[in-house]
Design an enzyme around this catalytic site. Structure first.
Site, PDB file in Angstrom:
ATOM      1  CG  HIS A 299       4.731 -25.058 -29.630  1.00 35.64           C
ATOM      2  ND1 HIS A 299       5.059 -25.263 -30.943  1.00 35.64           N
ATOM      3  CD2 HIS A 299       5.343 -23.890 -29.265  1.00 35.64           C
ATOM      4  CE1 HIS A 299       5.831 -24.279 -31.366  1.00 35.64           C
ATOM      5  NE2 HIS A 299       6.014 -23.418 -30.366  1.00 35.64           N
ATOM      6  CD  GLU A 300       5.180 -22.182 -25.625  1.00 36.38           C
ATOM      7  OE1 GLU A 300       6.311 -21.928 -25.159  1.00 36.38           O
ATOM      8  OE2 GLU A 300       4.754 -21.702 -26.692  1.00 36.38           O
TER       9      GLU A 300
END
Length: 358
Positions: A20-21
């Site tokens: 996600h990051e």
């Protein structure tokens, strides 16, 4: 074995947070946005390394993570700050995390459908209707089930999944749309009561008596079924939120990371074999990946969806007034949203721990 599944669950969480990051990080770098820190998890750092302009860190609290961009929550004179890029680039950067989560869930489903021996590829086309089924006389061989209670049916597994949700209030009558000889037909209030039917092993069990068409395991069908699986996971998130807002599901049933880790471990250990347990955990991990992506796009302050709404509103207001808004205002809103979310996460954490202990 239970402890190993717990470690497996924590590993899945770590991977999902990382990708996600990573979505935010890669798109920020693509658009030349300065990234001050890329962190997995929260809290004090247990490992960190400065490389170029970015600090890479691993922190000790296994919840969340972040990609800290210059000027993300305030004003900055740096020409490469997040606030100084065009609005459409901001939206891509903000949405990239959810996109990576969805992609991760899709990849996990492709692995399942491609390599898990017990996974069947099925179409919602009827191969036969068994004698004794409540559907005899209503459904015929060759019928394609198009929708049930207003929800589209894409694969054979969708049929039982949608029926189990009780979207009609929990009764046996369902509004079904079928395609027969290329023509859509509506069968309203169709009785789909499960009955005691032969199970193929010398006994009986409650079944609908619908035999759906199995598909050949080839690349095209694997990719198609995996895509529909990811779409269905996204739909399940929507339906769950609808049931939560309607009061059909209690907030007490909402789980945080601790509860989800326990669920993953329970699913793994209750499977018939180690290999089945691993694949079941991967299936649940795929659902969590899609769930995480969808939830992050909700228009709530501090979440990516809230930030996207903030970018759109700010762009619209500045376009009308021809004046630049103070970015600190939006930063304060998201900071307040983060505080509320953290309080909610702590409450859910204590609730999950309480349920495990007692």
């Amino acid at each position: 074995m239970y402890f190993l599944y717990i470690l497996f669950a924590i590993l899945i969480f770590g991977i999902l947070i990382m990708v996600h990051e990573l979505g935010h990080f890669l798109t920020a770098k693509l658009f030349k946005v300065k990234v001050n820190e890329f962190s997995i998890f929260m809290g004090p750092a247990i490992w960190k390394k400065q490389k170029g302009e970015t600090l890479y860190s691993l922190r000790c609290v296994p919840i969340g993570g972040y990609c800290a961009m210059e000027g993300e929550d305030g004003d900055s004179d740096d020409p490469r700050s997040f606030g100084n890029v065009s609005w459409w680039k901001k939206i891509i950067v903000l949405a990239a995390g959810a996109g990576m989560n969805f992609l991760t869930g899709l990849v996990m489903l492709i692995l399942m459908f491609g390599f898990a021996g017990g996974m069947e590829l099925s179409s919602p086309v009827l191969e036969s209707v068994e004698e004794g089924s409540s559907l005899v006389g209503y459904l015929e061989t060759g019928d394609r089930i198009y929708s049930i209670d207003g929800e589209r049916i894409y694969t054979g597994s969708d049929v039982s999944a949608i029926l189990s949700l009780g979207l009609n209030g929990g009764g046996y009558e369902h509004d079904v749309v079928i395609v027969r000889d290329g023509v859509k037909m509506a069968l309203n209030d169709l009785n789909m009561e499960p009955r005691e039917l032969p199970d193929g092993e010398g006994g009986t069990r409650l079944r609908y008596g619908m035999n759906l068409t199995l598909l050949e395991r080839n690349v095209g069908n694997i990719l198609t079924q995996s895509w529909y699986g990811a779409v269905n996971y996204a739909r399940n998130v929507r339906l769950s939120l609808q049931m939560l807002f309607r009061g059909d599901v209690s907030v007490k049933e909402v789980s945080g990371p601790v509860g989800i880790v326990k669920t993953i471990a329970d699913v793994g250990t209750s499977s018939g074999s180690t290999s089945a347990g691993v694949w079941n955990v991967i299936s649940l991990g795929a659902f969590i990946a899609v769930n995480l992506g969808i939830m992050n796009l909700l228009p709530i302050p501090a979440l990516d969806g809230g930030r996207i709404v903030g970018v759109l509103l700010t762009t619209a207001v500045e376009g009308v007034t021809k004046k630049k808004l103070n970015p600190k205002i939006e930063g304060y809103i998201h900071a307040g949203g983060m505080v509320v979310l953290m309080i909610l996460m702590v409450v859910i954490l204590f609730k999950d721990v309480f349920q495990i202990i007692f």
